[in-house]
Design a protein around this motif. Structure first.
Motif, PDB file in Angstrom:
ATOM      1  N   PHE A  72       0.839  -1.210   0.000  1.00 37.87           N
ATOM      2  CA  PHE A  72       0.000   0.000   0.000  1.00 37.87           C
ATOM      3  C   PHE A  72       0.875   1.261   0.000  1.00 37.87           C
ATOM      4  O   PHE A  72       0.609   2.206  -0.747  1.00 37.87           O
ATOM      5  CB  PHE A  72      -0.937   0.017   1.204  1.00 37.87           C
ATOM      6  CG  PHE A  72      -2.054  -0.997   1.155  1.00 37.87           C
ATOM      7  CD1 PHE A  72      -2.466  -1.576  -0.035  1.00 37.87           C
ATOM      8  CD2 PHE A  72      -2.702  -1.375   2.310  1.00 37.87           C
ATOM      9  CE1 PHE A  72      -3.494  -2.496  -0.082  1.00 37.87           C
ATOM     10  CE2 PHE A  72      -3.744  -2.291   2.287  1.00 37.87           C
ATOM     11  CZ  PHE A  72      -4.138  -2.853   1.083  1.00 37.87           C
ATOM     12  N   ILE A  73       1.897   1.275   0.829  1.00 36.32           N
ATOM     13  CA  ILE A  73       2.790   2.439   0.910  1.00 36.32           C
ATOM     14  C   ILE A  73       3.465   2.688  -0.438  1.00 36.32           C
ATOM     15  O   ILE A  73       3.531   3.835  -0.905  1.00 36.32           O
ATOM     16  CB  ILE A  73       3.837   2.252   2.029  1.00 36.32           C
ATOM     17  CG1 ILE A  73       3.156   2.358   3.389  1.00 36.32           C
ATOM     18  CG2 ILE A  73       4.970   3.271   1.904  1.00 36.32           C
ATOM     19  CD1 ILE A  73       4.012   1.898   4.560  1.00 36.32           C
ATOM     20  N   LEU A  74       3.956   1.625  -1.074  1.00 32.79           N
ATOM     21  CA  LEU A  74       4.607   1.772  -2.382  1.00 32.79           C
ATOM     22  C   LEU A  74       3.656   2.352  -3.425  1.00 32.79           C
ATOM     23  O   LEU A  74       4.091   3.027  -4.365  1.00 32.79           O
ATOM     24  CB  LEU A  74       5.146   0.424  -2.869  1.00 32.79           C
ATOM     25  CG  LEU A  74       6.323  -0.156  -2.099  1.00 32.79           C
ATOM     26  CD1 LEU A  74       6.669  -1.552  -2.626  1.00 32.79           C
ATOM     27  CD2 LEU A  74       7.536   0.761  -2.158  1.00 32.79           C
ATOM     28  N   ASN A  75       2.366   2.078  -3.252  1.00 34.81           N
ATOM     29  CA  ASN A  75       1.368   2.572  -4.202  1.00 34.81           C
ATOM     30  C   ASN A  75       0.666   3.834  -3.699  1.00 34.81           C
ATOM     31  O   ASN A  75      -0.392   4.208  -4.209  1.00 34.81           O
ATOM     32  CB  ASN A  75       0.359   1.460  -4.515  1.00 34.81           C
ATOM     33  CG  ASN A  75       0.980   0.401  -5.385  1.00 34.81           C
ATOM     34  OD1 ASN A  75       1.085   0.574  -6.593  1.00 34.81           O
ATOM     35  ND2 ASN A  75       1.434  -0.690  -4.773  1.00 34.81           N
ATOM     36  N   LYS A  76       1.262   4.456  -2.658  1.00 31.45           N
ATOM     37  CA  LYS A  76       0.767   5.718  -2.091  1.00 31.45           C
ATOM     38  C   LYS A  76      -0.677   5.622  -1.625  1.00 31.45           C
ATOM     39  O   LYS A  76      -1.493   6.517  -1.866  1.00 31.45           O
ATOM     40  CB  LYS A  76       0.962   6.857  -3.086  1.00 31.45           C
ATOM     41  CG  LYS A  76       2.425   7.122  -3.400  1.00 31.45           C
ATOM     42  CD  LYS A  76       2.574   8.157  -4.496  1.00 31.45           C
ATOM     43  CE  LYS A  76       3.996   8.489  -4.824  1.00 31.45           C
ATOM     44  NZ  LYS A  76       4.934   7.454  -5.052  1.00 31.45           N
ATOM     45  N   LEU A  77      -0.982   4.510  -0.945  1.00 36.62           N
ATOM     46  CA  LEU A  77      -2.330   4.279  -0.417  1.00 36.62           C
ATOM     47  C   LEU A  77      -2.280   4.291   1.104  1.00 36.62           C
ATOM     48  O   LEU A  77      -1.379   3.716   1.702  1.00 36.62           O
ATOM     49  CB  LEU A  77      -2.860   2.926  -0.901  1.00 36.62           C
ATOM     50  CG  LEU A  77      -2.925   2.746  -2.414  1.00 36.62           C
ATOM     51  CD1 LEU A  77      -3.136   1.289  -2.760  1.00 36.62           C
ATOM     52  CD2 LEU A  77      -4.027   3.605  -3.002  1.00 36.62           C
ATOM     53  N   TYR A  79      -4.534   3.067   4.065  1.00 42.66           N
ATOM     54  CA  TYR A  79      -5.727   2.313   4.454  1.00 42.66           C
ATOM     55  C   TYR A  79      -6.422   2.944   5.665  1.00 42.66           C
ATOM     56  O   TYR A  79      -7.586   2.679   5.920  1.00 42.66           O
ATOM     57  CB  TYR A  79      -5.383   0.849   4.746  1.00 42.66           C
ATOM     58  CG  TYR A  79      -4.649   0.631   6.046  1.00 42.66           C
ATOM     59  CD1 TYR A  79      -5.342   0.416   7.224  1.00 42.66           C
ATOM     60  CD2 TYR A  79      -3.263   0.666   6.100  1.00 42.66           C
ATOM     61  CE1 TYR A  79      -4.671   0.229   8.426  1.00 42.66           C
ATOM     62  CE2 TYR A  79      -2.592   0.480   7.283  1.00 42.66           C
ATOM     63  CZ  TYR A  79      -3.299   0.268   8.443  1.00 42.66           C
ATOM     64  OH  TYR A  79      -2.634   0.097   9.623  1.00 42.66           O
ATOM     65  N   LYS A  80      -5.721   3.804   6.406  1.00 38.00           N
ATOM     66  CA  LYS A  80      -6.311   4.433   7.595  1.00 38.00           C
ATOM     67  C   LYS A  80      -7.204   5.627   7.250  1.00 38.00           C
ATOM     68  O   LYS A  80      -7.897   6.143   8.115  1.00 38.00           O
ATOM     69  CB  LYS A  80      -5.204   4.877   8.553  1.00 38.00           C
ATOM     70  CG  LYS A  80      -4.441   3.732   9.156  1.00 38.00           C
ATOM     71  CD  LYS A  80      -3.345   4.234  10.071  1.00 38.00           C
ATOM     72  CE  LYS A  80      -2.539   3.077  10.629  1.00 38.00           C
ATOM     73  NZ  LYS A  80      -1.441   3.539  11.478  1.00 38.00           N
ATOM     74  N   ASP A  81      -7.188   6.047   6.012  1.00 36.55           N
ATOM     75  CA  ASP A  81      -7.988   7.192   5.578  1.00 36.55           C
ATOM     76  C   ASP A  81      -9.460   6.770   5.485  1.00 36.55           C
ATOM     77  O   ASP A  81      -9.920   6.253   4.472  1.00 36.55           O
ATOM     78  CB  ASP A  81      -7.478   7.700   4.222  1.00 36.55           C
ATOM     79  CG  ASP A  81      -8.176   8.962   3.754  1.00 36.55           C
ATOM     80  OD1 ASP A  81      -9.236   9.317   4.297  1.00 36.55           O
ATOM     81  OD2 ASP A  81      -7.652   9.602   2.819  1.00 36.55           O
ATOM     82  N   LYS A  82     -10.187   7.008   6.583  1.00 34.63           N
ATOM     83  CA  LYS A  82     -11.593   6.566   6.674  1.00 34.63           C
ATOM     84  C   LYS A  82     -12.508   7.314   5.699  1.00 34.63           C
ATOM     85  O   LYS A  82     -13.551   6.799   5.307  1.00 34.63           O
ATOM     86  CB  LYS A  82     -12.121   6.733   8.106  1.00 34.63           C
ATOM     87  CG  LYS A  82     -11.332   5.990   9.164  1.00 34.63           C
ATOM     88  CD  LYS A  82     -11.437   4.508   9.005  1.00 34.63           C
ATOM     89  CE  LYS A  82     -10.732   3.829  10.160  1.00 34.63           C
ATOM     90  NZ  LYS A  82     -10.259   2.521   9.877  1.00 34.63           N
TER      91      LYS A  82
END
Length: 175
Positions: A72-77, A79-82
Motif C-alpha cells: 500500500f505504501i509503495l502505491n501511495k495508499l 488504508y487508515k484514511d476513513k
C-alpha cells in the motif's frame, strides 16, 4: 525504500519466502559490519545503515500484514484514511455481531468447545481474506484490497481476543 527491489522479488503479496530468506542471507553476508572490521568509521557506519535497512525489509516482507501495508505504501495508499476508504455497513454489522458473540462466550462458565469453534471459524476467515487480498493486489484493485485489509485486521484482533479469553478461562478452570 522498496523492500521488494532490495530483495529482488516481485511486488506481489504471494512472494517466495524461500527466495526471500536466500536473498536476505546473501545480503547479510555482503553487508554485515564484521566483514568491514578494518575499514574506516565512515564505511562501517554506511554498512550499519544498510544492514538496518536489510533487517527492516526482511521483517516487513516476512510478515504478511506488514507486506500488505508495504505494498500500500509503495502505491501511495493509506488504508487508515476513513474518508477515502470507509467501512461498508455490512462489514460494520458483521463486526458488531462477532464482538457480541465473543462477549457472550466470555460470560459463559463452560464454553471450551464453543470458543475453539469460534477461533477456528475466524482463523479460516483470516486465511480466506489473505487469499482475496493477494488476488486483488495482483489485479491492482486497491479499494477492495484496502477494504479486505481493514476486515483482516479486525479478524486478527478478534481471534487474538478470543484466544486470550480461552487462555484465561483455562487458567481459572485449573483452580
Amino acid at each position: 525504500m522498496n523492500y521488494f527491489k532490495l530483495f529482488n522479488l516481485p511486488e506481489i503479496f504471494d512472494i517466495n519466502i524461500e527466495q526471500l530468506n536466500k536473498n536476505f542471507y546473501r545480503l547479510q553476508k555482503k553487508f554485515h559490519p564484521d566483514v568491514y572490521i578494518k575499514d574506516d568509521i565512515l564505511i562501517k557506519n554506511q554498512k550499519k545503515k544498510k544492514i538496518f535497512i536489510i533487517n527492516e525489509g526482511y521483517r516487513n516482507l516476512k510478515n504478511p500484514l506488514h507486506r500488505i501495508n508495504h505494498i500500500f505504501i509503495l502505491n501511495k495508499l493509506n488504508y487508515k484514511d476513513k474518508k477515502k476508504y470507509p467501512l461498508d455497513i455490512s462489514s460494520l454489522e458483521q463486526q458488531f455481531k462477532l464482538n457480541s458473540e465473543l462477549e457472550h462466550l466470555k460470560s459463559k462458565k463452560y464454553f471450551q468447545n464453543e470458543i475453539i469453534f469460534f477461533i477456528k471459524k475466524n482463523k479460516n476467515k483470516i486465511q480466506n481474506l489473505f487469499k482475496k487480498i493477494a488476488f486483488n493486489i495482483l489485479k491492482k484493485n486497491w479499494r477492495l484490497s484496502i477494504g479486505l485489509y481493514q476486515e483482516l485486521r479486525f479478524f486478527i484482533k478478534l481471534v487474538n481476543q478470543a484466544e486470550e479469553i480461552k487462555k484465561n478461562k483455562d487458567i481459572k478452570n485449573l483452580f
